[in-house]
Design a protein around this motif. Structure first.
Motif, PDB file in Angstrom:
ATOM      1  N   VAL A   1      32.380  83.035 -27.044  1.00 20.69           N
ATOM      2  CA  VAL A   1      31.728  84.329 -27.276  1.00 20.69           C
ATOM      3  C   VAL A   1      30.224  84.131 -27.400  1.00 20.69           C
ATOM      4  N   ASN A   2      29.818  83.138 -28.161  1.00 19.94           N
ATOM      5  CA  ASN A   2      28.390  82.868 -28.353  1.00 19.94           C
ATOM      6  C   ASN A   2      27.693  82.530 -27.036  1.00 19.94           C
ATOM      7  N   ALA A   3      28.391  81.826 -26.141  1.00 22.69           N
ATOM      8  CA  ALA A   3      27.807  81.473 -24.844  1.00 22.69           C
ATOM      9  C   ALA A   3      27.482  82.730 -24.047  1.00 22.69           C
ATOM     10  N   LEU A   4      28.333  83.735 -24.129  1.00 20.92           N
ATOM     11  CA  LEU A   4      28.065  85.003 -23.436  1.00 20.92           C
ATOM     12  C   LEU A   4      26.928  85.766 -24.098  1.00 20.92           C
TER      13      LEU A   4
ATOM     14  N   ILE B   1      41.113  75.686 -20.234  1.00 20.70           N
ATOM     15  CA  ILE B   1      40.212  74.556 -19.985  1.00 20.70           C
ATOM     16  C   ILE B   1      40.297  74.182 -18.511  1.00 20.70           C
ATOM     17  N   TYR B   2      39.156  73.816 -17.954  1.00 19.45           N
ATOM     18  CA  TYR B   2      39.213  73.140 -16.664  1.00 19.45           C
ATOM     19  C   TYR B   2      38.240  71.972 -16.668  1.00 19.45           C
TER      20      TYR B   2
ATOM     21  N   GLN C   1      36.244  57.212 -15.286  1.00 14.35           N
ATOM     22  CA  GLN C   1      35.118  56.403 -15.759  1.00 14.35           C
ATOM     23  C   GLN C   1      34.445  57.014 -16.983  1.00 14.35           C
ATOM     24  N   ALA C   2      34.785  58.252 -17.310  1.00 12.81           N
ATOM     25  CA  ALA C   2      34.060  59.000 -18.341  1.00 12.81           C
ATOM     26  C   ALA C   2      34.452  58.581 -19.751  1.00 12.81           C
ATOM     27  N   ASP C   3      33.436  58.468 -20.595  1.00 15.90           N
ATOM     28  CA  ASP C   3      33.639  58.249 -22.023  1.00 15.90           C
ATOM     29  C   ASP C   3      33.353  59.519 -22.811  1.00 15.90           C
ATOM     30  N   SER C   4      32.710  60.479 -22.160  1.00 15.65           N
ATOM     31  CA  SER C   4      32.394  61.760 -22.797  1.00 15.65           C
ATOM     32  C   SER C   4      32.289  62.823 -21.711  1.00 15.65           C
ATOM     33  N   PHE C   5      32.321  64.076 -22.138  1.00 18.65           N
ATOM     34  CA  PHE C   5      32.252  65.198 -21.217  1.00 18.65           C
ATOM     35  C   PHE C   5      31.194  66.194 -21.676  1.00 18.65           C
ATOM     36  N   ASP C   6      30.492  66.797 -20.720  1.00 22.19           N
ATOM     37  CA  ASP C   6      29.596  67.903 -21.012  1.00 22.19           C
ATOM     38  C   ASP C   6      30.436  69.170 -21.135  1.00 22.19           C
ATOM     39  N   VAL C   7      30.009  70.086 -21.994  1.00 17.13           N
ATOM     40  CA  VAL C   7      30.736  71.332 -22.243  1.00 17.13           C
ATOM     41  C   VAL C   7      29.946  72.507 -21.695  1.00 17.13           C
ATOM     42  N   ILE C   8      30.614  73.329 -20.895  1.00 16.72           N
ATOM     43  CA  ILE C   8      30.035  74.566 -20.379  1.00 16.72           C
ATOM     44  C   ILE C   8      31.137  75.621 -20.421  1.00 16.72           C
ATOM     45  N   TYR C   9      30.778  76.837 -20.813  1.00 21.28           N
ATOM     46  CA  TYR C   9      31.735  77.939 -20.804  1.00 21.28           C
ATOM     47  C   TYR C   9      31.462  78.784 -19.579  1.00 21.28           C
ATOM     48  N   GLY C  10      32.507  79.112 -18.843  1.00 14.70           N
ATOM     49  CA  GLY C  10      32.318  79.925 -17.651  1.00 14.70           C
ATOM     50  C   GLY C  10      33.632  80.339 -17.040  1.00 14.70           C
ATOM     51  N   GLY C  11      33.538  80.954 -15.922  1.00 17.52           N
ATOM     52  CA  GLY C  11      34.655  81.512 -15.187  1.00 17.52           C
ATOM     53  C   GLY C  11      34.073  82.618 -14.325  1.00 17.52           C
ATOM     54  N   GLY C  12      34.724  82.953 -13.251  1.00 13.14           N
ATOM     55  CA  GLY C  12      34.177  83.904 -12.289  1.00 13.14           C
ATOM     56  C   GLY C  12      33.647  85.183 -12.907  1.00 13.14           C
ATOM     57  N   GLU C  13      34.482  85.867 -13.676  1.00 12.43           N
ATOM     58  CA  GLU C  13      34.089  87.163 -14.235  1.00 12.43           C
ATOM     59  C   GLU C  13      33.009  87.014 -15.301  1.00 12.43           C
TER      60      GLU C  13
ATOM     61  N   MET D   1      36.308  91.760 -16.391  1.00  8.82           N
ATOM     62  CA  MET D   1      37.463  91.390 -17.210  1.00  8.82           C
ATOM     63  C   MET D   1      38.075  90.136 -16.616  1.00  8.82           C
ATOM     64  N   GLY D   2      38.299  89.146 -17.452  1.00 11.75           N
ATOM     65  CA  GLY D   2      38.906  87.917 -16.968  1.00 11.75           C
ATOM     66  C   GLY D   2      38.954  86.862 -18.038  1.00 11.75           C
ATOM     67  N   GLU D   3      39.083  85.640 -17.587  1.00 12.49           N
ATOM     68  CA  GLU D   3      39.209  84.511 -18.505  1.00 12.49           C
ATOM     69  C   GLU D   3      37.925  83.700 -18.512  1.00 12.49           C
ATOM     70  N   ILE D   4      37.352  83.523 -19.679  1.00 15.17           N
ATOM     71  CA  ILE D   4      36.256  82.563 -19.814  1.00 15.17           C
ATOM     72  C   ILE D   4      36.906  81.256 -20.259  1.00 15.17           C
ATOM     73  N   MET D   5      36.530  80.185 -19.597  1.00 14.96           N
ATOM     74  CA  MET D   5      37.169  78.902 -19.866  1.00 14.96           C
ATOM     75  C   MET D   5      36.149  77.877 -20.337  1.00 14.96           C
ATOM     76  N   LEU D   6      36.659  76.873 -20.961  1.00 11.99           N
ATOM     77  CA  LEU D   6      35.890  75.715 -21.393  1.00 11.99           C
ATOM     78  C   LEU D   6      35.902  74.723 -20.237  1.00 11.99           C
ATOM     79  N   ARG D   7      34.720  74.443 -19.687  1.00  9.58           N
ATOM     80  CA  ARG D   7      34.632  73.458 -18.607  1.00  9.58           C
ATOM     81  C   ARG D   7      34.167  72.144 -19.199  1.00  9.58           C
ATOM     82  N   LEU D   8      34.918  71.093 -18.931  1.00  6.95           N
ATOM     83  CA  LEU D   8      34.583  69.739 -19.364  1.00  6.95           C
ATOM     84  C   LEU D   8      34.277  68.913 -18.125  1.00  6.95           C
ATOM     85  N   SER D   9      33.069  68.346 -18.087  1.00  3.92           N
ATOM     86  CA  SER D   9      32.632  67.595 -16.911  1.00  3.92           C
ATOM     87  C   SER D   9      32.019  66.271 -17.320  1.00  3.92           C
ATOM     88  N   PRO D  10      32.378  65.192 -16.608  1.00  2.00           N
ATOM     89  CA  PRO D  10      31.681  63.934 -16.837  1.00  2.00           C
ATOM     90  C   PRO D  10      30.233  64.072 -16.363  1.00  2.00           C
ATOM     91  N   ALA D  11      29.334  63.348 -16.966  1.00  7.53           N
ATOM     92  CA  ALA D  11      27.915  63.428 -16.601  1.00  7.53           C
ATOM     93  C   ALA D  11      27.689  62.941 -15.171  1.00  7.53           C
TER      94      ALA D  11
END
Length: 132
Positions: free
Chosen positions: A66-69, A88-89, A24-36, A7-17
Motif C-alpha cells: 500500500v505504501n509503495a502505491l 510474489i514473483y 547465485q543470489a544471496d539476497s533479493f531486491d524488493v519491488i512492488y508492482g503488477g500490471g494494473e 483493479m488487480g493484484e499488486i505483487m511483491l517482486r524479488l529479483s537478484p541484483a
C-alpha cells in the motif's frame, strides 16, 4: 484531469541484483508492482486521480505494498484488507543470449481469495459520475 480506476493484484517482486541468476543470489531486491498497479502509478505521475482496487493482507508486507502505491500518489482507499498472502514473483534479468526468467508464487494470495462483497463497488462506480 481524469479519474482512473485500476483493479488487480499488486505483487511483491524479488529479483537478484544485476544479472545474477536465482541460484547465485544471496539476497533479493524488493519491488512492488503488477500490471494494473503500474498503470495506476503511471496515471498518477501524469497528474490524473488514480485509484487502485485490490485486496491485501493487514500485516506489514501488505502495508508495504500500500505504501509503495501511496508514494506515487495513487489513492488506495478501495484496497480491501484481509487474507494471509501477498502474491510474489521472482524475476531474473537476462544477459546476452540468456533470456529473463520469471517464477510466480500467487496461490492463495489475498486477491485470489477475494469475494465481490470485499469491495464497495457502489462507491467505486460513483467515481465515474459526472457532476451536473
Amino acid at each position: 484531469m481524469a479519474k482512473v480506476v485500476t483493479m488487480g493484484e499488486i505483487m511483491l517482486r524479488l529479483s537478484p541484483a544485476g544479472n545474477t541468476r536465482f541460484v547465485q543470489a544471496d539476497s533479493f531486491d524488493v519491488i512492488y508492482g503488477g500490471g494494473e498497479a503500474n498503470v495506476a502509478v503511471s496515471c498518477a505521475n501524469y497528474g490524473h486521480d488514480a485509484y487502485f482496487v485490490s485486496k491485501l493482507p493487514e500485516h506489514e508486507i501488505g502495508q508495504a505494498a500500500v505504501n509503495a502505491l501511496r508514494r506515487y500518489g495513487v489513492n488506495t482507499k478501495f484496497i480491501a484488507r484481509g487474507g494471509d498472502r501477498v502474491g510474489i514473483y521472482y524475476a531474473e534479468t537476462g544477459a546476452s543470449m540468456r533470456p529473463s526468467k520469471v517464477i510466480y508464487d500467487r496461490a492463495n494470495s489475498s486477491i485470489a481469495e477475494a469475494k465481490p462483497e470485499d469491495f464497495d463497488f457502489d462507491a467505486i462506480m460513483e467515481l465515474s459520475r459526472i457532476p451536473i
